[in-house]
Design a protein around this motif. Structure first.
Motif, PDB file in Angstrom:
ATOM      1  N   ALA A  38      45.218  85.055  12.479  1.00  0.00           N
ATOM      2  CA  ALA A  38      44.908  83.759  13.073  1.00  0.00           C
ATOM      3  C   ALA A  38      45.492  83.620  14.473  1.00  0.00           C
ATOM      4  O   ALA A  38      45.379  82.556  15.089  1.00  0.00           O
ATOM      5  CB  ALA A  38      45.447  82.641  12.182  1.00  0.00           C
ATOM      6  N   GLY A  39      46.125  84.678  14.969  1.00  0.00           N
ATOM      7  CA  GLY A  39      46.706  84.641  16.302  1.00  0.00           C
ATOM      8  C   GLY A  39      48.004  83.874  16.374  1.00  0.00           C
ATOM      9  O   GLY A  39      48.399  83.401  17.453  1.00  0.00           O
ATOM     10  N   LEU A  40      48.704  83.746  15.238  1.00  0.00           N
ATOM     11  CA  LEU A  40      49.913  82.942  15.174  1.00  0.00           C
ATOM     12  C   LEU A  40      51.161  83.808  14.990  1.00  0.00           C
ATOM     13  O   LEU A  40      51.097  84.901  14.424  1.00  0.00           O
ATOM     14  CB  LEU A  40      49.831  81.952  14.003  1.00  0.00           C
ATOM     15  N   ARG A  81      43.955  79.279   7.956  1.00  0.00           N
ATOM     16  CA  ARG A  81      42.506  79.517   7.915  1.00  0.00           C
ATOM     17  C   ARG A  81      41.785  78.722   9.011  1.00  0.00           C
ATOM     18  O   ARG A  81      40.881  79.228   9.668  1.00  0.00           O
ATOM     19  CB  ARG A  81      41.944  79.148   6.539  1.00  0.00           C
ATOM     20  N   LEU A  82      42.202  77.476   9.212  1.00  0.00           N
ATOM     21  CA  LEU A  82      41.608  76.680  10.293  1.00  0.00           C
ATOM     22  C   LEU A  82      42.029  77.220  11.653  1.00  0.00           C
ATOM     23  O   LEU A  82      41.214  77.291  12.589  1.00  0.00           O
ATOM     24  CB  LEU A  82      42.025  75.218  10.152  1.00  0.00           C
ATOM     25  N   ALA A  83      43.295  77.608  11.767  1.00  0.00           N
ATOM     26  CA  ALA A  83      43.784  78.146  13.042  1.00  0.00           C
ATOM     27  C   ALA A  83      42.997  79.390  13.449  1.00  0.00           C
ATOM     28  O   ALA A  83      42.735  79.613  14.637  1.00  0.00           O
ATOM     29  CB  ALA A  83      45.269  78.466  12.936  1.00  0.00           C
ATOM     30  N   LYS A  84      42.638  80.191  12.457  1.00  0.00           N
ATOM     31  CA  LYS A  84      41.860  81.394  12.758  1.00  0.00           C
ATOM     32  C   LYS A  84      40.505  81.035  13.363  1.00  0.00           C
ATOM     33  O   LYS A  84      40.012  81.719  14.265  1.00  0.00           O
ATOM     34  CB  LYS A  84      41.667  82.224  11.487  1.00  0.00           C
ATOM     35  N   TYR A  93      50.056  74.695  17.291  1.00  0.00           N
ATOM     36  CA  TYR A  93      51.364  74.581  16.648  1.00  0.00           C
ATOM     37  C   TYR A  93      51.150  74.043  15.233  1.00  0.00           C
ATOM     38  O   TYR A  93      50.428  73.052  15.055  1.00  0.00           O
ATOM     39  CB  TYR A  93      52.279  73.615  17.397  1.00  0.00           C
ATOM     40  N   ALA A  94      51.785  74.672  14.254  1.00  0.00           N
ATOM     41  CA  ALA A  94      51.777  74.165  12.877  1.00  0.00           C
ATOM     42  C   ALA A  94      53.217  74.130  12.394  1.00  0.00           C
ATOM     43  O   ALA A  94      53.883  75.171  12.328  1.00  0.00           O
ATOM     44  CB  ALA A  94      50.929  75.062  11.977  1.00  0.00           C
ATOM     45  N   ALA A 299      36.527  73.247  11.403  1.00  0.00           N
ATOM     46  CA  ALA A 299      36.671  73.575  12.827  1.00  0.00           C
ATOM     47  C   ALA A 299      35.472  73.092  13.629  1.00  0.00           C
ATOM     48  O   ALA A 299      35.619  72.558  14.739  1.00  0.00           O
ATOM     49  CB  ALA A 299      36.862  75.082  12.997  1.00  0.00           C
ATOM     50  N   GLN A 300      34.274  73.263  13.073  1.00  0.00           N
ATOM     51  CA  GLN A 300      33.076  72.848  13.793  1.00  0.00           C
ATOM     52  C   GLN A 300      33.002  71.327  13.904  1.00  0.00           C
ATOM     53  O   GLN A 300      32.568  70.791  14.935  1.00  0.00           O
ATOM     54  CB  GLN A 300      31.822  73.382  13.111  1.00  0.00           C
TER      55      GLN A 300
END
Length: 311
Positions: A38-40, A81-84, A93-94, A299-300
């Protein structure tokens, strides 16, 4: 109950590790891979006497900041999952709120919505977050709404996923709690499985070694969860929260799973009526956590929401 398939890569990782590593090691490897995909990356800061764990975008992008606030008994990884889905578009930030996840869990501090808003305001200041989009689920949705009301200059927009704070229409959870049961607080083996079935309509598949660690962690948090639940239990029946959210200036999107057993989806109408610039989306086949159950759709909805003209 529908379950989404786990990624082939995660299955392979789990299969390769299961014979050689402890369950905790498997869990940490799997959760690390989910965060990385997710790039985190993980980080930590201290505000007052509280240690706060959080996830942040590993690579800064030329985009707005999005802050993600989990629900009761949950943690920062509810958002991976949403961050991805939003990776590369926003700086994310989470946070693990106090009392949750890997953050401090003292039993002698305030855990009401307004307390968590105060802690978050200190976290924002420490990180230099001056203006952001904010999303919250359940308890985190109520905290997000209250933060937007109290700090309007800091919030570009707010997305409330099945938010707590208003319980005009009762749910299955209310009936169970009144009968002396609380499926949101696991106490023994088997309770965590019941919690996931109760909260989620589309429950993601979790391999057994990872599930067992998640269950163990949930049970070990029983005492602090009971403290937090007691602190916030009556908030939805007090006028302060409703009186506060009428002051929200940012555009607000309320997203609710129609099959939510925790908080009745009809409360979405109460939020939309109270908040000046709010709109709602009801998801027919989703439960209490749309960002977990339908991250691509969530996300959409956020992207489309940002493109809409204000009411």
């Amino acid at each position: 109950m529908q379950r989404t398939p786990v990624s082939i890569f995660l299955l392979l990782v789990t299969t390769l590790l299961v014979s050689a590593c402890s369950k905790q090691g498997i869990y940490e490897s799997a959760i690390g891979w989910e965060r990385s995909s997710a790039g985190l990356e993980t980080a930590q800061l201290t505000v007052g006497e509280l240690d706060i764990a959080y996830l942040r975008s590993k690579d800064t992008v030329d985009g707005d900041t999005v802050v993600l606030i989990h629900g009761f008994g949950a943690n920062k990884d509810n958002w991976t999952r949403l961050a991805k889905e939003l990776k590369g578009e926003f700086n994310i930030y989470a946070f693990d709120l106090p009392g949750h996840g890997d953050s401090s869990k003292p039993l002698d501090i305030g855990y009401r919505f307004e307390d968590q808003v105060r802690y978050l305001n200190q976290i924002f200041a420490e990180l230099g977050i001056t203006r952001a989009h904010m999303m919250g689920n359940s308890m985190g949705g109520a905290i997000t709404a209250l933060y937007a009301a109290k700090h309007p200059d800091q919030i570009r927009s707010a997305v409330l996923f099945d938010p707590a704070g208003i319980f005009e229409y009762e749910s299955e959870l209310v009936d169970l709690v009144l009968d002396g049961e609380n499926p949101l607080i696991p106490k023994k083996q088997g309770d965590f499985d019941r919690l996931l079935d109760f909260a989620l309509e589309k429950r993601p598949f979790v391999p057994w070694p990872i599930f067992e660690v998640m269950e163990k962690n949930a049970i070990s948090n029983r005492e602090v969860n009971e403290t937090i639940f007691a602190a916030i239990r009556d908030t939805g029946f007090e006028p302060d929260f409703r009186n506060a959210i009428v002051n929200i200036e940012a555009p607000v999107l309320v997203v609710w799973g129609k099959l939510d057993r925790v908080i009745n989806y009809r409360n979405a109408d109460v939020f939309v009526e109270a908040i000046p610039n709010a709109r709602k989306v009801i998801l027919d086949d989703i439960g209490h956590a749309p960002m977990v159950e339908a991250p691509d759709q969530s996300a959409q909805l956020f992207r489309d929401f940002l493109q809409e003209p204000p009411h």
